[in-house]
Design an enzyme around this catalytic site. Sequence first.
Site, PDB file in Angstrom:
ATOM      1  N   ARG A  18       0.936  -1.263  -0.047  1.00 35.08           N
ATOM      2  CA  ARG A  18       0.055   0.074   0.031  1.00 35.08           C
ATOM      3  C   ARG A  18       1.014   1.198   0.191  1.00 35.08           C
ATOM      4  NH1 ARG A  18      -3.606  -1.607   3.917  1.00 35.08           N
ATOM      5  NH2 ARG A  18      -2.305  -0.341   5.343  1.00 35.08           N
ATOM      6  N   TYR A  73     -14.951  21.846 -11.754  1.00 35.29           N
ATOM      7  CA  TYR A  73     -15.305  20.565 -12.319  1.00 35.29           C
ATOM      8  C   TYR A  73     -16.472  20.139 -11.518  1.00 35.29           C
ATOM      9  CZ  TYR A  73     -14.104  15.786 -13.804  1.00 35.29           C
ATOM     10  OH  TYR A  73     -14.153  14.424 -14.306  1.00 35.29           O
ATOM     11  N   ASP A  81      -6.919  22.969  -8.677  1.00 39.58           N
ATOM     12  CA  ASP A  81      -7.077  22.045  -9.746  1.00 39.58           C
ATOM     13  C   ASP A  81      -6.255  22.507 -10.881  1.00 39.58           C
ATOM     14  OD1 ASP A  81      -7.572  20.179 -11.708  1.00 39.58           O
ATOM     15  OD2 ASP A  81      -9.692  19.765 -11.119  1.00 39.58           O
ATOM     16  N   LYS A 132      -5.553  12.921 -17.824  1.00 40.63           N
ATOM     17  CA  LYS A 132      -5.484  13.771 -18.966  1.00 40.63           C
ATOM     18  C   LYS A 132      -4.140  13.901 -19.477  1.00 40.63           C
ATOM     19  CE  LYS A 132      -9.682  14.158 -17.551  1.00 40.63           C
ATOM     20  NZ  LYS A 132     -10.215  15.234 -16.542  1.00 40.63           N
TER      21      LYS A 132
HETATM   22  C1  LIG Z   1     -11.166  14.980 -15.373  1.00 41.96           C
HETATM   23  C2  LIG Z   1     -11.013  16.240 -14.486  1.00 41.96           C
HETATM   24  C3  LIG Z   1     -11.011  15.759 -13.379  1.00 41.96           C
HETATM   25  C4  LIG Z   1     -10.981  14.440 -12.558  1.00 41.96           C
HETATM   26  O1  LIG Z   1     -10.170  13.496 -12.848  1.00 41.96           O
HETATM   27  P1  LIG Z   1     -10.219  11.999 -12.920  1.00 41.96           P
HETATM   28  O2  LIG Z   1      -9.061  11.273 -13.247  1.00 41.96           O
HETATM   29  O3  LIG Z   1     -11.476  11.652 -14.038  1.00 41.96           O
HETATM   30  O4  LIG Z   1     -11.250  11.607 -11.646  1.00 41.96           O
HETATM   31  C5  LIG Z   1     -10.564  16.868 -12.145  1.00 41.96           C
HETATM   32  N1  LIG Z   1     -10.240  18.002 -12.580  1.00 41.96           N
HETATM   33  C6  LIG Z   1     -10.501  18.576 -13.835  1.00 41.96           C
HETATM   34  C7  LIG Z   1     -10.289  19.888 -14.227  1.00 41.96           C
HETATM   35  C8  LIG Z   1     -10.792  17.589 -14.828  1.00 41.96           C
HETATM   36  O5  LIG Z   1     -10.978  18.115 -16.185  1.00 41.96           O
END
Ligand SMILES: *Cc1c(COP(=O)(O)O)cnc(C)c1O
Length: 409
Positions: A68, A122, A194, A219
């Site tokens: 872990r 988001y 973020d 992403k």
């Molecule tokens: C896609 C996204 C997330 C979440 O990511 P996941 O890996 O799909 O959980 C968070 N913030 C933004 C701006 C995003 O585009």
Amino acid sequence: MAEHDSEHHGTGTRLVGAGRRAEWTGTADHPGAVVNPPVYRASTHLYPDMAALRAHPANEDGRFYYGRRGAPTQWALAEALTALEPGAEGTVLYPSGVAAIMGALLTVLRPGDVLLMIDNAYEPSRAMGRGLLKDFGVETRWFDASDPAAFQAAICPRTKAVLLESPGSLTIEVCDVPALSAIAKAHGLTVVLDNTWASPLGFPALERGADIAIMSLTKHVGGHSDVMMGSASAGPEWHRKLRVRAQGLGNVVSPDDAALMLRGLRTMGLRLAQEEASALAIAQWLEGRPEVAKVLCPMLPGSPGHDLWKRDFTGGCGLFSFVLKGGTSAARDGLIDALALFGIGFSWGGFESLATPVDPAPIRTASPWPLPGLDEGDRFGVRLSIGLEDTADLIADLERALGVWSAAA
Ligand SMILES: *Cc1c(COP(=O)(O)O)cnc(C)c1O
């Protein structure tokens, strides 16, 4: 080969060298024998004897202990992300971007606290405010980040943290992170950002005022639409607290996924540069089209947020939106259906282009839609994630689909 002297190198060089410690890519008698850290699939880690088990520091990164806590594949990815984020002491990995955001918020907030959340966050982040955080006694209030004075006015004695996202989801507005962070700091708030859109290659989040920099690695870092993960990078104080909370939540990421992320990371600079250039050309082309009311692309001169983007960012990416001039929701759906080279699906940042509808009105509570300056009917948007196809082909595809839209609208 000597170790990389990462601080003095450019982004491409750092992307190539980051996390590739010789002891993680070889054996004791042949350190650095392979280019990439192998995939260590392991729940159990073994100790040579009882004395070694008893002597082991239980809670240290970069030491074998138990599955872990990860093994070299995960450690190499975390170390690489730390190397790319100026001001970070360490990086915690999470099974998704959403898990990273929630992991950070559960680290900085306690029952009774108020969280201020940017209005264009988001949607799953907004859902945290309405759902889990509320259930655990945290109150979330949303604010329009275009007005720093309104942000300051929204702070109350119970406010403990702010969640920013810049550019924001769907409408891609850039906010003044340094100004908002300065106000937040003056009131003792923790700033969680973020930073998925820009990544540290385009926006050094901690240097610009954030305390915790979050990315959905799904992403740009993954980059190939085949793996999910999230990260939170921070300086010493918050990194240690993030780790303890993530361990308490039982967060762990698979070594196979970490290896895919490391593979994606090596080419991320090239992909982002190409996607940014292609997106800018397409945004420019869309701006000249009679069917388009507004292009929402901070890299585009004259687009909302361009001045802040120029001041604060060192790069962009392929994700932007545009608003159609009038029409109907059905006509907009027809446009997206008519695109041959754009997939229809959530997520973004992959090598392949995607298109999705933009309808922010039902999920915004503090900012107007349609956008100021647009007509009441200019409300149907499209978000494009530009991939690595040839720009001219993508433009020809959009031109054909806009023709279909015109006929229906
Ligand atoms: C896609 C996204 C997330 C979440 O990511 P996941 O890996 O799909 O959980 C968070 N913030 C933004 C701006 C995003 O585009």
